[in-house]
Design a protein around this motif. Structure first.
Motif, short mmCIF file in Angstrom:
data_model
loop_
_atom_site.label_atom_id
_atom_site.label_comp_id
_atom_site.label_asym_id
_atom_site.label_seq_id
_atom_site.Cartn_x
_atom_site.Cartn_y
_atom_site.Cartn_z
N ARG A 1 5.14 10.81 0.07
CA ARG A 1 4.39 9.62 -0.25
C ARG A 1 5.23 8.41 0.14
O ARG A 1 6.38 8.28 -0.26
N ARG B 1 0.82 -1.21 0.00
CA ARG B 1 0.00 0.00 0.00
C ARG B 1 0.86 1.26 0.00
O ARG B 1 2.04 1.22 0.30
N GLU C 1 0.87 5.50 1.31
CA GLU C 1 0.29 6.44 2.26
C GLU C 1 0.88 7.82 2.03
O GLU C 1 2.04 7.95 1.61
#
Length: 202
Positions: A128, A115, A117
């Motif tokens: 990021r 993922r 974030e």
């Protein structure tokens, strides 16, 4: 940006408290843009405290956690009409690919991207972050699974910071009874410390 790269700054107290030791400093071309060569000034750190604790407990020497920070510079400098936002996606993509390659070079397999974030680093800039997972068969009949994080942002220049840590307790993984303090840390402890280090890079 200056043609001669300056190394990124990492707070000495955070490194000391975590048992981190500087193991390498280098300046190299990390990738090329159509109009410039991108150089990275990088510091690499090893968790010396955990490494020594495992070595003393079971006689096995291995690098369990690592962390690095890179400051980028461009040769020649970026043209006035090219702003950081225009090349940030390229820098981010190259940094993430390089981190995956770094894990493979260290012998890890099943490297997978996870993922992403958005995080605000200590300088106030937005970064990021991207996660990675990977596995490594050890010489002590155990498999080390790790989580890695890569952060990329632009503030006073481009910064890349990343690292990786075990996904489980090392005392459990290596069957160490009455482990010393460095081996009592949990994956949550490792995660919190790594993210704090990444956010602190300036």
């Amino acid at each position: 940006m200056p043609a001669d790269p300056a190394f990124p700054d990492v707070p000495a107290d955070r490194l000391r408290d975590g048992g981190w030791a500087l193991v390498d400093e280098s300046v190299e071309t990390v990738f090329k843009l159509p109009t410039a060569r991108v150089e990275g000034a990088t510091k690499v750190f090893d968790d010396d405290g955990t490494r020594e604790a495992v070595r003393e407990a079971v006689g096995f020497d291995h690098q369990w956690r690592f962390f690095f920070a890179t400051a980028l510079s461009f040769t020649p400098p970026l043209a006035p009409g090219i702003g950081p936002a225009m090349i940030l996606p390229t820098v981010r993509s190259e940094a993430q690919s390089a981190f995956a390659e770094e894990l493979a070079d260290r012998g890890f397999e099943s490297v997978e991207r996870g993922r992403k974030e958005r995080v605000r680093v200590d300088s106030g800039d937005r970064a990021r972050f991207r996660t990675y997972s990977a596995e490594l068969d050890l010489a002590v009949d155990a498999t080390l699974s790790i989580t890695g994080w890569v952060g990329v942002w632009h503030g006073d220049g481009f910064r890349i910071a990343a690292g990786a840590y075990p996904d489980q307790s090392l005392s459990t993984l290596l069957d160490i009874e009455n482990p010393p303090e460095p081996l009592r840390r949990t994956p949550s402890d490792y995660r919190a410390e790594l993210l704090a280090l990444i956010r602190a890079v300036a």
